[in-house]
Design a protein around this motif. Structure first.
Motif, PDB file in Angstrom:
ATOM      1  N   SER A  40       0.876  -1.294   0.021  1.00 44.99           N
ATOM      2  CA  SER A  40      -0.279   0.020   0.110  1.00 44.99           C
ATOM      3  C   SER A  40       1.179   1.133  -0.003  1.00 44.99           C
ATOM      4  O   SER A  40       2.332   1.092   0.780  1.00 44.99           O
ATOM      5  CB  SER A  40      -1.146  -0.233   1.206  1.00 44.99           C
ATOM      6  OG  SER A  40      -1.639  -1.013   0.631  1.00 44.99           O
ATOM      7  N   GLN A  41       0.277   2.404  -0.539  1.00 51.31           N
ATOM      8  CA  GLN A  41       0.507   3.897  -0.651  1.00 51.31           C
ATOM      9  C   GLN A  41      -0.236   4.707   0.329  1.00 51.31           C
ATOM     10  O   GLN A  41      -1.108   4.413   0.359  1.00 51.31           O
ATOM     11  CB  GLN A  41       1.111   3.694  -1.909  1.00 51.31           C
ATOM     12  CG  GLN A  41       1.888   2.895  -2.870  1.00 51.31           C
ATOM     13  CD  GLN A  41       1.429   3.206  -4.628  1.00 51.31           C
ATOM     14  OE1 GLN A  41       0.912   4.109  -4.735  1.00 51.31           O
ATOM     15  NE2 GLN A  41       2.098   1.678  -5.035  1.00 51.31           N
ATOM     16  N   THR A  42       0.552   6.004   0.262  1.00 52.36           N
ATOM     17  CA  THR A  42      -0.181   6.876   0.247  1.00 52.36           C
ATOM     18  C   THR A  42      -0.303   7.929  -0.606  1.00 52.36           C
ATOM     19  O   THR A  42       0.533   8.231  -1.450  1.00 52.36           O
ATOM     20  CB  THR A  42      -0.251   7.960   1.912  1.00 52.36           C
ATOM     21  OG1 THR A  42       1.367   8.157   1.533  1.00 52.36           O
ATOM     22  CG2 THR A  42      -0.122   7.258   3.104  1.00 52.36           C
ATOM     23  N   ALA A  43      -1.212   8.339  -1.104  1.00 55.69           N
ATOM     24  CA  ALA A  43      -2.180   9.740  -2.078  1.00 55.69           C
ATOM     25  C   ALA A  43      -0.797  10.904  -2.361  1.00 55.69           C
ATOM     26  O   ALA A  43      -0.504  11.475  -1.045  1.00 55.69           O
ATOM     27  CB  ALA A  43      -3.216   9.994  -1.919  1.00 55.69           C
ATOM     28  N   GLY A  44       0.185  10.720  -3.288  1.00 55.12           N
ATOM     29  CA  GLY A  44       1.067  11.723  -3.303  1.00 55.12           C
ATOM     30  C   GLY A  44       2.017  11.545  -2.484  1.00 55.12           C
ATOM     31  O   GLY A  44       3.414  12.332  -3.074  1.00 55.12           O
ATOM     32  N   ASP A  45       2.352  10.141  -2.134  1.00 58.73           N
ATOM     33  CA  ASP A  45       3.655   9.828  -1.185  1.00 58.73           C
ATOM     34  C   ASP A  45       3.648  10.949  -0.618  1.00 58.73           C
ATOM     35  O   ASP A  45       4.624  10.967   0.656  1.00 58.73           O
ATOM     36  CB  ASP A  45       5.050   9.900  -1.817  1.00 58.73           C
ATOM     37  CG  ASP A  45       5.966   8.656  -1.208  1.00 58.73           C
ATOM     38  OD1 ASP A  45       5.953   7.827  -0.850  1.00 58.73           O
ATOM     39  OD2 ASP A  45       6.963   8.938  -1.460  1.00 58.73           O
ATOM     40  N   GLY A  50      -4.770   0.545  -1.702  1.00 59.05           N
ATOM     41  CA  GLY A  50      -3.692  -0.392  -2.415  1.00 59.05           C
ATOM     42  C   GLY A  50      -4.812  -1.656  -1.758  1.00 59.05           C
ATOM     43  O   GLY A  50      -5.840  -1.599  -0.756  1.00 59.05           O
ATOM     44  N   PRO A  51      -3.905  -2.839  -2.258  1.00 56.77           N
ATOM     45  CA  PRO A  51      -4.855  -4.254  -1.344  1.00 56.77           C
ATOM     46  C   PRO A  51      -4.943  -4.043   0.314  1.00 56.77           C
ATOM     47  O   PRO A  51      -3.817  -3.968   1.145  1.00 56.77           O
ATOM     48  CB  PRO A  51      -3.976  -5.032  -2.710  1.00 56.77           C
ATOM     49  CG  PRO A  51      -3.037  -4.567  -3.547  1.00 56.77           C
ATOM     50  CD  PRO A  51      -3.019  -3.405  -2.815  1.00 56.77           C
ATOM     51  N   GLN A  52      -5.883  -4.392   0.156  1.00 57.02           N
ATOM     52  CA  GLN A  52      -6.407  -4.991   1.690  1.00 57.02           C
ATOM     53  C   GLN A  52      -6.917  -6.306   1.785  1.00 57.02           C
ATOM     54  O   GLN A  52      -7.569  -6.909   1.128  1.00 57.02           O
ATOM     55  CB  GLN A  52      -6.904  -3.971   2.443  1.00 57.02           C
ATOM     56  CG  GLN A  52      -7.350  -4.252   3.561  1.00 57.02           C
ATOM     57  CD  GLN A  52      -9.259  -3.176   4.169  1.00 57.02           C
ATOM     58  OE1 GLN A  52     -10.278  -4.175   4.792  1.00 57.02           O
ATOM     59  NE2 GLN A  52      -8.522  -1.983   3.897  1.00 57.02           N
ATOM     60  N   ARG A  91      -4.018  -3.747 -10.866  1.00 58.94           N
ATOM     61  CA  ARG A  91      -3.626  -2.963  -9.043  1.00 58.94           C
ATOM     62  C   ARG A  91      -2.061  -3.271  -9.111  1.00 58.94           C
ATOM     63  O   ARG A  91      -1.633  -2.833  -8.304  1.00 58.94           O
ATOM     64  CB  ARG A  91      -4.333  -3.877  -7.899  1.00 58.94           C
ATOM     65  CG  ARG A  91      -3.966  -3.402  -6.856  1.00 58.94           C
ATOM     66  CD  ARG A  91      -4.477  -1.916  -6.769  1.00 58.94           C
ATOM     67  NE  ARG A  91      -5.970  -1.578  -7.192  1.00 58.94           N
ATOM     68  CZ  ARG A  91      -5.897  -0.754  -8.329  1.00 58.94           C
ATOM     69  NH1 ARG A  91      -5.286  -0.692  -8.622  1.00 58.94           N
ATOM     70  NH2 ARG A  91      -7.300  -1.152  -8.836  1.00 58.94           N
ATOM     71  N   PHE A  92      -1.196  -4.753  -9.841  1.00 63.26           N
ATOM     72  CA  PHE A  92      -0.146  -5.107  -9.449  1.00 63.26           C
ATOM     73  C   PHE A  92       0.265  -3.951 -10.286  1.00 63.26           C
ATOM     74  O   PHE A  92       1.438  -3.860  -9.651  1.00 63.26           O
ATOM     75  CB  PHE A  92      -0.137  -6.347  -9.996  1.00 63.26           C
ATOM     76  CG  PHE A  92       1.467  -6.328  -9.602  1.00 63.26           C
ATOM     77  CD1 PHE A  92       2.344  -6.360  -8.988  1.00 63.26           C
ATOM     78  CD2 PHE A  92       2.835  -6.975 -10.990  1.00 63.26           C
ATOM     79  CE1 PHE A  92       4.059  -7.004  -8.898  1.00 63.26           C
ATOM     80  CE2 PHE A  92       3.925  -7.090 -11.091  1.00 63.26           C
ATOM     81  CZ  PHE A  92       4.546  -7.421  -9.300  1.00 63.26           C
ATOM     82  N   ALA A  93       0.763  -3.466 -11.570  1.00 66.60           N
ATOM     83  CA  ALA A  93       0.812  -2.428 -11.944  1.00 66.60           C
ATOM     84  C   ALA A  93       0.621  -1.176 -11.128  1.00 66.60           C
ATOM     85  O   ALA A  93       1.895   0.035 -11.355  1.00 66.60           O
ATOM     86  CB  ALA A  93       0.396  -2.156 -13.941  1.00 66.60           C
ATOM     87  N   SER A  94      -0.083  -0.370 -10.235  1.00 62.90           N
ATOM     88  CA  SER A  94       0.265   0.789  -9.752  1.00 62.90           C
ATOM     89  C   SER A  94      -0.034   0.359  -8.165  1.00 62.90           C
ATOM     90  O   SER A  94       1.105   1.072  -7.850  1.00 62.90           O
ATOM     91  CB  SER A  94      -1.262   0.731  -9.724  1.00 62.90           C
ATOM     92  OG  SER A  94      -2.314   0.347  -9.015  1.00 62.90           O
ATOM     93  N   HIS A  95       0.465  -0.604  -7.698  1.00 63.34           N
ATOM     94  CA  HIS A  95       0.665  -1.144  -6.439  1.00 63.34           C
ATOM     95  C   HIS A  95       1.631  -2.002  -6.102  1.00 63.34           C
ATOM     96  O   HIS A  95       1.111  -3.719  -6.034  1.00 63.34           O
ATOM     97  CB  HIS A  95      -0.018  -1.701  -5.309  1.00 63.34           C
ATOM     98  CG  HIS A  95      -1.131  -0.312  -5.476  1.00 63.34           C
ATOM     99  ND1 HIS A  95      -2.135   0.400  -5.409  1.00 63.34           N
ATOM    100  CD2 HIS A  95      -1.053   0.876  -4.222  1.00 63.34           C
ATOM    101  CE1 HIS A  95      -2.716   1.790  -5.719  1.00 63.34           C
ATOM    102  NE2 HIS A  95      -1.994   1.757  -4.224  1.00 63.34           N
ATOM    103  N   PRO A  96       2.901  -2.612  -6.630  1.00 61.59           N
ATOM    104  CA  PRO A  96       4.150  -4.026  -6.931  1.00 61.59           C
ATOM    105  C   PRO A  96       4.887  -3.870  -5.379  1.00 61.59           C
ATOM    106  O   PRO A  96       4.818  -4.904  -5.572  1.00 61.59           O
ATOM    107  CB  PRO A  96       4.736  -3.519  -8.154  1.00 61.59           C
ATOM    108  CG  PRO A  96       4.935  -1.655  -8.137  1.00 61.59           C
ATOM    109  CD  PRO A  96       3.639  -1.000  -7.377  1.00 61.59           C
ATOM    110  N   LYS A  97       4.835  -2.585  -4.567  1.00 60.39           N
ATOM    111  CA  LYS A  97       5.247  -2.771  -3.352  1.00 60.39           C
ATOM    112  C   LYS A  97       4.597  -1.899  -2.666  1.00 60.39           C
ATOM    113  O   LYS A  97       3.953  -0.820  -3.547  1.00 60.39           O
ATOM    114  CB  LYS A  97       6.783  -2.741  -3.673  1.00 60.39           C
ATOM    115  CG  LYS A  97       7.182  -1.303  -3.937  1.00 60.39           C
ATOM    116  CD  LYS A  97       8.939  -1.667  -4.732  1.00 60.39           C
ATOM    117  CE  LYS A  97       8.979  -2.406  -2.902  1.00 60.39           C
ATOM    118  NZ  LYS A  97      10.831  -1.796  -2.565  1.00 60.39           N
ATOM    119  N   GLY A  98       5.166  -1.845  -1.647  1.00 59.25           N
ATOM    120  CA  GLY A  98       4.529  -0.907  -0.334  1.00 59.25           C
ATOM    121  C   GLY A  98       4.392  -1.429   1.151  1.00 59.25           C
ATOM    122  O   GLY A  98       5.160  -2.317   1.240  1.00 59.25           O
TER     123      GLY A  98
END
Length: 214
Positions: free
Chosen positions: A96-101, A109-111, A178-185
């Motif tokens: 997962s991420q935060t908006a705008g880092d 992100g995925p939950q 979703r993997f393309a947008s959130h490959p790690k976090g």
């Protein structure tokens, strides 16, 4: 040799069978003493250490709150135990991420769902498009037990996310978008917002362990 064999099995099936040697690869995400290595993002729910547990407690009027690892993870296997008060919804964020880092930005992100509504173990896109597990694939289950500890296992490998509750597989999901947008976090422990005049409720986690996959 054992680790080589485990890697081959992962490529063939996407599922790892643990061996004594493999178990040494796991690291504790929670040190059992304090919340060092974790940062709260969003919301005003409280998190505390109680024995070998992380305890999240709702705050009336708060949006969803998340206690997040400072470290980011991509492909991994994770296990944890969780116990949830009736009336509360929760989940564990992965990649997962935060908006705008922005550290104060909206967690997304995925939950992996934690709930009593028979949807526990399925994968939801928190602030990221809603349910990732398709409607047709979300069969209600009674695997999540009220008032008891429940053991989760999550394997995230490429665009594939697999989940188990109490030893039974719940979901086997491939989601290239979703993997393309959130490959790690980060990993995030959610305390869901509650309605005015309800609660307080608590959710407890223990035995949070993770090993990164090659």
């Amino acid at each position: 040799m054992l680790r080589t064999l485990a890697s081959v099995l992962l490529l063939l099936t996407g599922v790892i069978t643990l061996t004594a040697a493999d178990s040494d690869d796991f690291v504790e995400l929670f040190n059992g003493e304090n919340l060092q290595g974790w940062t709260q993002r969003n919301g005003t729910a409280t998190y505390r250490v109680e024995g070998d547990e992380i305890v999240g407690k709702t705050a009336e009027g708060s949006p969803n709150s998340f206690l997040c690892t400072d470290k980011q993870y991509g492909d991994f296997e994770m296990t944890f135990d969780v116990k949830l008060d009736p009336g509360l919804n929760s989940g564990v964020q992965i990649r997962s991420q935060t908006a705008g880092d922005d550290p104060m930005g909206r967690v997304n992100g995925p939950q992996v769902e934690i709930s009593y509504d028979k949807m526990a173990g399925y994968v939801y896109g928190e602030a990221a498009g809603g349910w990732m597990t398709a409607d047709a694939d979300r069969e209600p289950t009674d695997l999540f037990k009220q008032g008891q500890w429940n053991s989760y296992r999550v394997v995230a490998n490429g665009d594939r996310i697999q989940t188990w509750i109490n030893g039974t597989q719940v979901s086997d999901l491939s989601h290239p978008e979703r993997f393309a947008s959130h490959p790690k976090g980060f990993i995030g422990l959610q305390v869901h917002g509650i309605k005015q005049g309800t609660g307080p409720f608590e959710v407890r986690w223990r035995n949070l362990k993770l090993r990164e996959l090659p």
